[in-house]
Design an enzyme around this catalytic site. Structure first.
Site, PDB file in Angstrom:
ATOM      1  N   ASP A  98       0.857  -1.184   0.000  1.00 48.12           N
ATOM      2  CA  ASP A  98       0.000   0.000   0.000  1.00 48.12           C
ATOM      3  C   ASP A  98       0.893   1.234   0.000  1.00 48.12           C
ATOM      4  OD1 ASP A  98      -2.075   1.795   0.514  1.00 48.12           O
ATOM      5  OD2 ASP A  98      -3.011   0.507   2.026  1.00 48.12           O
ATOM      6  N   ASP A 199      -2.858   4.603  -2.674  1.00 49.35           N
ATOM      7  CA  ASP A 199      -3.750   5.401  -1.831  1.00 49.35           C
ATOM      8  C   ASP A 199      -4.182   6.684  -2.561  1.00 49.35           C
ATOM      9  OD1 ASP A 199      -4.586   5.640   1.151  1.00 49.35           O
ATOM     10  OD2 ASP A 199      -3.695   7.596   0.750  1.00 49.35           O
ATOM     11  N   GLU A 251      -6.892   3.480  -5.366  1.00 47.04           N
ATOM     12  CA  GLU A 251      -7.990   3.986  -4.540  1.00 47.04           C
ATOM     13  C   GLU A 251      -8.428   5.306  -5.161  1.00 47.04           C
ATOM     14  OE1 GLU A 251      -9.236   5.118   0.013  1.00 47.04           O
ATOM     15  OE2 GLU A 251      -7.378   5.856  -0.829  1.00 47.04           O
ATOM     16  N   ASP A 325     -11.393   1.610   6.331  1.00 47.23           N
ATOM     17  CA  ASP A 325     -11.970   2.949   6.520  1.00 47.23           C
ATOM     18  C   ASP A 325     -13.481   2.918   6.681  1.00 47.23           C
ATOM     19  OD1 ASP A 325      -9.477   4.181   6.151  1.00 47.23           O
ATOM     20  OD2 ASP A 325      -9.738   4.259   3.976  1.00 47.23           O
TER      21      ASP A 325
END
Ligand code: NOJ
Length: 553
Positions: A98, A199, A251, A325
């Site tokens: 990530d 991200d 993302e 999240d």
């Protein structure tokens, strides 16, 4: 059919801090993951997405990276990581990392230099602006409340931070920044990783013309899908992604289907797939998560169907109900009011999602039906977004009472997803001998991996079966999707069509018995179901069933 490996894969997201602690300091770590590889192999997942494992002051649990080439010490060492990669590969499990490139930590060397002076060589690595008549450049708010601009008194300029003030945004217009990020990715590709989760990657290209313009939407929404975004991603693709067949998942908040087609086109010129959030707004949560609002099934069906149809043969999507999240999906879209409703609705949600087109993501503990946490006090929480929102709404604006906010937090706080993995019913659920960094969900006595692995009727086994079915039936990966019973407010039903094959998926989203028209079925076989018996035409509370048949000549 020759297709990319990641289209047939199922990804399992590991929130490293909460997965398994091996050295009893209360924090999960890389050796902990190694010790659980057999579990993951039994479940059958193909890829592990590790939330950020890099050096970080942990203002936002690792999404504030201070060194992209070293491992956060509480998670272990580089040799632990290499061992994990090697052992996972031996089991034919891939690993994606990530990477957070929209911003760094303010403790990163680049930012430390950047703030030293206006003519420091790293100044232009970040977005520095003069004030606007003695105030912030514009009214953008950060995702974590408050202004998205922070004044640096020494140089008397503001820097942009779309998230916390310890997460300054990088200036991607600077070619040196782009090269640095590309070098970092190549460093990890050379180590053998199988891809990246990037991200908030669609926020990296900012529109220069907006820095002194006020907006009615949040800073990150203004910055989404900016003017040079596709150039930047294509550059990454040419210099990194195309070196190997990597899985790259972007993302991408605030994207439409049209945007997604550009980010994840089938010619593989950008990302493998998007990870988008339109469904996460079905109960309004992307706009304001601090409410009691619940979703309507009609809206949920409409959003999911639009993406299934819109992306078909155009681009590739991720399938998910939750992540680190989001609240736990069984609490949000299912029913936890009784053990039976919990079990049936968790399985129903799994079946509903896993029969669709896209790459499914299972968030750790989802396969056990882990639920939201009944925290009673603000002190039980750990998440910066939750704390900042409490402060803003309860203390500054005084628009929400303390009690209401606690209730909203139990429904929506990101910490609902972040409590430790529930392995067994022993001390701290087998996560650690030490008090964990965040409290356990007390229901680990009944919801835990050990119990579910023993019980062939468990939620775990439904997930295991769904993963196997995806490998056996190409129709699940490639079939065309059609919504059926469009206006039904209780049932989500759809079919998939591929060559001479058909799949029919029926999901009852309510605790009542409902009926459907079974006349369409012909010589069908049941692929998966969440009750042992099925009466054709009837769905019991939260019942779900999938039929497979050859189409009528
Ligand atoms: C998205 C991540 O998933 C979230 O956890 C994080 O807070 C923000 N990006 C900022 O990096």
């Amino acid at each position: 059919m020759n297709m990319e490996w990641w289209k047939k894969s199922v990804v399992y997201q590991i929130y490293v801090k909460s997965f398994q602690d091996s050295n009893n300091d209360g924090v999960g770590d890389l050796q902990g993951i190694i010790s659980r590889l057999d579990y993951l192999k039994t479940l059958g997942v193909d890829v592990l997405w590790l939330t950020p494992i890099f050096k970080s002051p942990n203002d936002d649990n690792g999404y504030d990276i201070s060194d992209y080439r070293s491992i956060q010490s509480e998670f272990g060492t580089m040799s632990d990581f290499e061992e994990l990669l090697d052992k996972a590969h031996q089991k034919d499990i891939k690993i994606i990392l990530d990477l957070v490139f929209n911003h760094t930590s303010d403790e990163h060397f680049w930012f430390q230099e950047s703030k030293k002076s206006k003519n420091n060589p790293y100044r232009d690595y970040y977005i520095w602006k003069e004030g606007n008549e003695g105030d912030v450049p514009n009214n953008w708010t950060s995702c974590f409340q408050g202004s998205a601009w922070e004044l640096d008194e020494k140089t008397n300029e503001y820097y942009l931070h779309l998230f916390s003030k310890k997460q300054p945004d990088l200036n991607w217009q600077n070619p040196k920044v782009r090269q640095e990020c590309i070098d970092i990715m190549n460093y990890w590709v050379d180590k053998g990783v199988d891809g990246f989760r990037l991200d908030v990657i669609n926020l990296i290209s900012k529109d220069e013309s907006q820095y002194y313009v006020d907006s009615t939407i949040k800073g990150h929404q203004v910055c989404a899908n900016g003017p040079h975004i596709h150039e930047y991603i294509q550059e990454m693709n040419q210099k990194v992604f195309s070196r190997k067949e990597l899985l790259t998942v972007g993302e991408t908040p605030a994207v439409t289907i049209e945007d997604a087609k550009k980010y994840a086109p089938l010619d593989n010129k950008e990302l493998s797939m998007v990870f988008q959030f339109e469904l996460m707004n079905v109960d309004g949560a992307e706009v304001n998560k601090w409410t009691d609002q619940r979703f309507s099934l009609k809206d949920l069906k409409q959003i999911m169907s639009r993406w299934q149809v819109g992306m078909y043969q155009q681009a590739w999507n991720s399938l998910f109900w939750n992540n680190h999240d989001q609240p736990r999906c069984v609490s949000r879209f299912g029913d936890t009011s009784s053990p039976l409703c919990h079990e049936k609705s968790a399985k129903m949600l799994a079946i509903c999602l896993h029969m669709m087109q896209g790459t499914p993501y299972i968030y750790q503990g989802e396969e056990l039906g882990m639920t939201n946490v009944p925290f009673n006090s603000l002190d039980d929480y750990r998440d910066i977004e939750t704390f900042n929102s409490y402060k803003q709404l309860v203390e500054i604006e005084k628009s929400v009472s303390h009690e209401d906010m606690l209730r909203y937090m139990r429904k929506s706080s990101r910490d609902n997803a972040r409590t430790p993995m529930q392995w067994n019913k022993e001390k701290n659920a087998g996560f650690s001998e030490h008090i964990p960094w965040i409290m356990m969900n007390p229901n680990y006595q009944t919801i835990n991996a050990e119990a579910e692995m023993k019980d062939t009727n468990s939620i775990f086994h439904t997930y295991q079966k769904l993963i196997q079915l995806r490998k056996e039936y190409e129709i699940i990966t490639l079939g065309k999707y059609e919504l059926i019973m469009k206006n039904d407010e209780n049932i989500y039903a759809y079919k998939r069509l591929y060559q001479d094959e058909e799949l029919y998926v029926y999901c009852n989203f309510t605790d009542k018995e409902v009926s459907y028209d079974a006349s369409i079925l012909n010589n069908e076989k049941v692929l998966i179901q969440n009750y042992n018996q099925h009466q054709k035409g009837i769905l019991k509370p939260y019942e779900s069933i999938v039929f497979y048949q050859k189409s009528r000549a």
